[in-house]
Write a protein that holds these residues in place. Structure first.
Motif, PDB file in Angstrom:
ATOM      1  N   TYR A   6       0.837  -1.177   0.129  1.00 43.59           N
ATOM      2  CA  TYR A   6      -0.124   0.079  -0.147  1.00 43.59           C
ATOM      3  C   TYR A   6       0.867   1.440  -0.134  1.00 43.59           C
ATOM      4  O   TYR A   6       1.994   1.171   0.248  1.00 43.59           O
ATOM      5  N   GLY A   7       0.244   2.757  -0.411  1.00 38.90           N
ATOM      6  CA  GLY A   7       0.714   3.672  -0.479  1.00 38.90           C
ATOM      7  C   GLY A   7       0.707   4.526  -1.548  1.00 38.90           C
ATOM      8  O   GLY A   7       0.211   3.825  -2.281  1.00 38.90           O
ATOM      9  N   ARG A  13       5.081   0.523  -5.898  1.00 36.76           N
ATOM     10  CA  ARG A  13       4.051  -0.381  -5.432  1.00 36.76           C
ATOM     11  C   ARG A  13       3.842  -1.657  -6.503  1.00 36.76           C
ATOM     12  O   ARG A  13       3.932  -2.763  -6.448  1.00 36.76           O
ATOM     13  N   LYS A  99      -4.436   3.350  -0.293  1.00 36.14           N
ATOM     14  CA  LYS A  99      -4.634   3.903   1.082  1.00 36.14           C
ATOM     15  C   LYS A  99      -4.252   3.032   2.327  1.00 36.14           C
ATOM     16  O   LYS A  99      -4.320   1.892   2.037  1.00 36.14           O
ATOM     17  N   LYS A 100      -3.705   3.531   3.284  1.00 36.35           N
ATOM     18  CA  LYS A 100      -3.782   2.668   4.591  1.00 36.35           C
ATOM     19  C   LYS A 100      -5.085   2.208   5.184  1.00 36.35           C
ATOM     20  O   LYS A 100      -6.015   2.794   4.791  1.00 36.35           O
ATOM     21  N   GLU A 106      -6.974  -3.197  10.137  1.00 37.82           N
ATOM     22  CA  GLU A 106      -5.513  -3.009  10.585  1.00 37.82           C
ATOM     23  C   GLU A 106      -4.634  -4.229  10.872  1.00 37.82           C
ATOM     24  O   GLU A 106      -3.523  -4.072  11.007  1.00 37.82           O
ATOM     25  N   LEU A 109      -1.642  -4.703   8.751  1.00 40.80           N
ATOM     26  CA  LEU A 109      -0.645  -4.214   9.239  1.00 40.80           C
ATOM     27  C   LEU A 109       0.463  -4.937  10.327  1.00 40.80           C
ATOM     28  O   LEU A 109       1.280  -4.351  11.240  1.00 40.80           O
ATOM     29  N   PHE A 115       3.668  -6.975   5.075  1.00 40.96           N
ATOM     30  CA  PHE A 115       3.382  -5.765   4.346  1.00 40.96           C
ATOM     31  C   PHE A 115       4.417  -4.688   4.143  1.00 40.96           C
ATOM     32  O   PHE A 115       5.326  -4.670   4.583  1.00 40.96           O
ATOM     33  N   GLN A 116       4.115  -3.910   3.010  1.00 39.48           N
ATOM     34  CA  GLN A 116       5.186  -2.812   2.751  1.00 39.48           C
ATOM     35  C   GLN A 116       4.334  -1.721   2.388  1.00 39.48           C
ATOM     36  O   GLN A 116       3.385  -1.799   1.383  1.00 39.48           O
ATOM     37  N   LYS A 117       4.806  -0.531   2.775  1.00 38.22           N
ATOM     38  CA  LYS A 117       4.254   0.876   2.593  1.00 38.22           C
ATOM     39  C   LYS A 117       5.177   1.615   1.569  1.00 38.22           C
ATOM     40  O   LYS A 117       6.365   1.524   1.364  1.00 38.22           O
ATOM     41  N   ASP A 119       5.499   5.096   0.366  1.00 34.78           N
ATOM     42  CA  ASP A 119       5.108   6.615   0.434  1.00 34.78           C
ATOM     43  C   ASP A 119       5.753   7.301  -0.351  1.00 34.78           C
ATOM     44  O   ASP A 119       6.579   6.874  -1.218  1.00 34.78           O
TER      45      ASP A 119
END
Length: 183
Positions: A6-7, A13, A99-100, A106, A109, A115-117, A119
């Motif tokens: 996500y991000g 991504r 989106k988060k 949750e 996460l 998981f990987q963000k 940004d």
């Protein structure tokens, strides 16, 4: 097993998603593979559920790619169902979202979910990303040109797609190498 990507940086991504799918297909070439976009087709939930629980003599492993998971809310029991699948060693789920997750999602996460963000890149990360992508595209940049790119993109908060497209244009432009800030 669930992997959640996500991000806001859709380029990185997507690159990570493609790497994961390629590695999965290399390791499990005969696995069943299906994509479900719940935002585009909310009625595909029963199809996903069926795909996840059906056993087959031919498909020892399965990969389900999910998009738009958050658009379902939990009206269809998706949260409990995903939690049950999180520890599976035969059914793999890749969830890709911008989106988060909302509070009720949750668990994506937390372990055992991977998981990987993605940004928007910081200035330091941006400089490293430009160096890596320039190398991949065979673009040689003088330090001044690299600094100019970092300064420009650091001020735009842009997705890394734009950076890659600019480097691709530079690689095709036929500028003398290494590329200077004047080019």
């Amino acid at each position: 097993m669930i992997t959640f990507l996500y991000g806001s940086d859709s380029y990185r991504r997507l690159v990570k998603f493609n790497e994961l799918v390629a590695a999965f297909r290399l390791k499990h070439p005969n696995a069943a593979f299906k994509t479900f976009d719940f935002e585009e087709n909310p009625e595909s939930w029963p199809e996903f559920r069926s795909f996840a629980v059906q056993n087959s003599f031919f498909d020892e492993y399965k990969l389900g790619v999910l998009r738009g998971v958050f658009s379902l809310g939990d009206g269809k029991g998706i949260i409990d169902f995903l939690k049950k699948l999180a520890d599976s060693d035969r059914f793999f789920i890749y969830i890709v979202e911008e989106k988060k997750p909302a509070k009720k999602f949750e668990f994506l996460l937390e372990k055992p979910v991977q998981f990987q963000k993605f940004d928007v890149l910081t200035r330091k990360e941006l400089a490293a990303f430009i160096q890596i992508e320039a190398l991949r595209l065979n673009v040689s940049l003088e330090p001044g040109a690299e600094t100019q790119l970092v300064n420009y993109f650091a001020g735009t908060n842009s997705d890394s797609w734009q950076i890659v497209r600019e480097l691709e244009k530079i690689s095709l432009a036929g500028f003398p190498r290494p590329i200077s800030a004047d080019n």
